[in-house]
Design a protein around this motif. Structure first.
Motif, short mmCIF file in Angstrom:
data_model
loop_
_atom_site.label_atom_id
_atom_site.label_comp_id
_atom_site.label_asym_id
_atom_site.label_seq_id
_atom_site.Cartn_x
_atom_site.Cartn_y
_atom_site.Cartn_z
N THR A 1 0.84 -1.19 0.00
CA THR A 1 0.00 0.00 0.00
C THR A 1 0.88 1.24 0.00
OG1 THR A 1 -0.15 0.16 2.41
CG2 THR A 1 -1.78 -1.22 1.29
N GLN B 1 -0.86 4.33 -6.07
CA GLN B 1 -1.97 3.40 -5.92
C GLN B 1 -1.45 2.15 -5.23
OE1 GLN B 1 -3.33 2.83 -10.01
NE2 GLN B 1 -5.30 3.75 -9.52
N ASN B 2 -2.30 1.48 -4.46
CA ASN B 2 -1.91 0.21 -3.85
C ASN B 2 -1.74 -0.85 -4.94
OD1 ASN B 2 -2.38 1.63 -1.50
ND2 ASN B 2 -4.29 0.57 -1.01
N CYS C 1 -3.07 -3.26 -9.82
CA CYS C 1 -3.58 -2.24 -8.91
C CYS C 1 -4.72 -2.79 -8.08
CB CYS C 1 -4.03 -1.02 -9.71
SG CYS C 1 -4.76 0.27 -8.68
N GLU D 1 -6.51 -0.63 -6.04
CA GLU D 1 -7.19 0.59 -5.59
C GLU D 1 -7.50 1.43 -6.82
OE1 GLU D 1 -6.37 4.07 -2.26
OE2 GLU D 1 -4.68 3.20 -3.35
N ARG E 1 -7.64 6.28 -6.54
CA ARG E 1 -6.57 7.19 -6.12
C ARG E 1 -5.42 7.10 -7.10
NH1 ARG E 1 -1.76 6.82 -2.99
NH2 ARG E 1 -2.13 4.59 -2.66
N TRP F 1 -10.42 -4.86 -10.73
CA TRP F 1 -11.18 -3.77 -10.12
C TRP F 1 -12.65 -4.15 -9.93
CZ3 TRP F 1 -8.57 0.30 -13.74
CH2 TRP F 1 -7.42 0.82 -13.11
N SER G 1 -15.33 2.12 0.97
CA SER G 1 -13.99 2.52 0.59
C SER G 1 -14.09 3.60 -0.46
CB SER G 1 -13.18 1.34 0.04
OG SER G 1 -11.92 1.78 -0.43
N THR H 1 -11.92 4.96 -2.22
CA THR H 1 -11.04 4.74 -3.37
C THR H 1 -11.13 3.31 -3.89
OG1 THR H 1 -9.13 4.17 -1.96
CG2 THR H 1 -9.41 6.49 -2.57
N ALA I 1 -10.55 0.41 -2.46
CA ALA I 1 -9.27 -0.22 -2.12
C ALA I 1 -9.49 -1.58 -1.48
CB ALA I 1 -8.48 0.67 -1.18
N GLU J 1 -7.56 -3.07 0.40
CA GLU J 1 -7.06 -3.03 1.77
C GLU J 1 -8.21 -2.91 2.77
OE1 GLU J 1 -3.92 -0.37 4.45
OE2 GLU J 1 -4.82 0.47 2.64
#
Length: 306
Positions: free
Chosen positions: A75, A79-80, A101, A103, A106, A150, A164, A166, A168, A170
């Motif tokens: 992260t 971007q993560n 990616c 996320e 962002r 995504w 979230s 963004t 994400a 995470e």
């Protein structure tokens, strides 16, 4: 054997928590050189001067190779990201590594890089391995189907009722953290750590064997134990039936004997990619010794919460 070392693998009795079983896996006769990995390795992660979604730069300033594992979740940056292929970074070198990616919303607000508490969820790793294997076969690159990843993250956030801004992955770690009793069970398993001599895990949801991560030496597993364990509780699938060590070992043997597409690794070693028999896997081998292997098994059922 297509992938060396797997013919000597052994599987022990599982630890089962919340419907998820972790079979310990052991290797014999796989003497590795000194390799480091994980947070304490000294690896430096950075964006390119002109940043790109599908690649990062890593620098190894140390005197020994550093292992980066397929599915690790970093992260920060713009971007993560998650790693598309297991890479062994030579001592004193810099490499460009393939990533996906995790996320979507962002880009440009740079943050300090760190490892997430969990690997990418297995559903994402499964999607990523399959699309990277296709790219590897057709174009000899390691690009994933980014838009599909995504889409999967968005679907998982909705199913888990996790907000979230963004999009994400995470944030999906909140799916077990917000339940105190569930979190205590998971963190107790993390604290327990692997068994002496254990090199990897085969994971089952109920009777269904779904995934594996196998390292060439016990210390490499130790460095990633917590992040791997947590990643398998972000989502859960059907938990009916009892897990079978015989079936777990059968999956490992099948990975080892399946035809593989092979090419030089991004860093040290050779990379093997396997697609078939409902298995999607990848492995990194150095001088006929296994460094890391991972697979997903298609059970024909979704692993996401209903």
């Amino acid at each position: 054997m297509t992938i060396p070392g797997l013919e000597n693998a052994a599987v022990g009795s599982p630890i089962t928590r919340l419907g998820v079983s972790f079979f310990p896996v052991y290797l014999q006769d796989n003497p590795l050189p000194s390799i480091d990995t994980g947070d304490s390795s000294g690896l430096i992660v950075s964006e390119f001067d002109v940043a790109t979604v599908e690649a990062l730069q890593v620098t190894n300033p140390t005197g020994k190779p550093i292992l980066i594992v397929e599915g690790e979740h970093f992260t920060g940056g713009k971007q993560n990201r998650t790693i598309n292929a297991t890479v062994l970074v030579p001592a004193g070198s810099r490499l460009d590594i393939p990533v996906s990616c995790l996320e979507q919303g962002r880009w440009g607000r740079h943050r300090t890089w760190r490892r997430a508490e969990a690997f990418a969820p297995e559903t994402i790793r499964k999607r990523k391995r399959a699309s990277v294997n296709r790219s590897f076969s057709v174009n000899r690159n390691r690009m994933s189907d980014q838009h599909a990843i995504w889409d999967d993250i968005s679907a998982m956030l909705r199913r888990e009722d996790v907000a979230s801004p963004t999009s994400a992955a995470e944030e999906l770690e909140e799916s077990y953290k917000r339940h105190h009793s569930r979190r205590k069970v998971v963190e107790a398993l993390v604290e327990r750590g692997p068994l002496p001599g254990q090199c990897g895990i085969v994971v089952a949801h109920g009777r269904d064997v779904t995934a594996m991560d196998l390292f060439g030496a016990p210390l490499l597993l130790v460095k990633h134990w917590g992040a791997l364990v947590r990643s398998h509780f972000i989502e859960s699938g059907p938990s009916t039936g009892r897990p079978s060590a015989t079936l777990a070992l059968k999956r490992i043997r099948r990975l080892g004997t399946s035809p593989a597409e092979t090419a030089p690794g991004v860093g040290l070693g050779s990379e093997h990619r396997i697609t078939g028999h409902r298995l999607t896997g990848q492995a990194l081998v150095l001088d006929d010794m296994l460094i890391h292997a991972s697979f997903s098994h298609d059970t024909g059922r979704s692993t996401l919460h209903g």
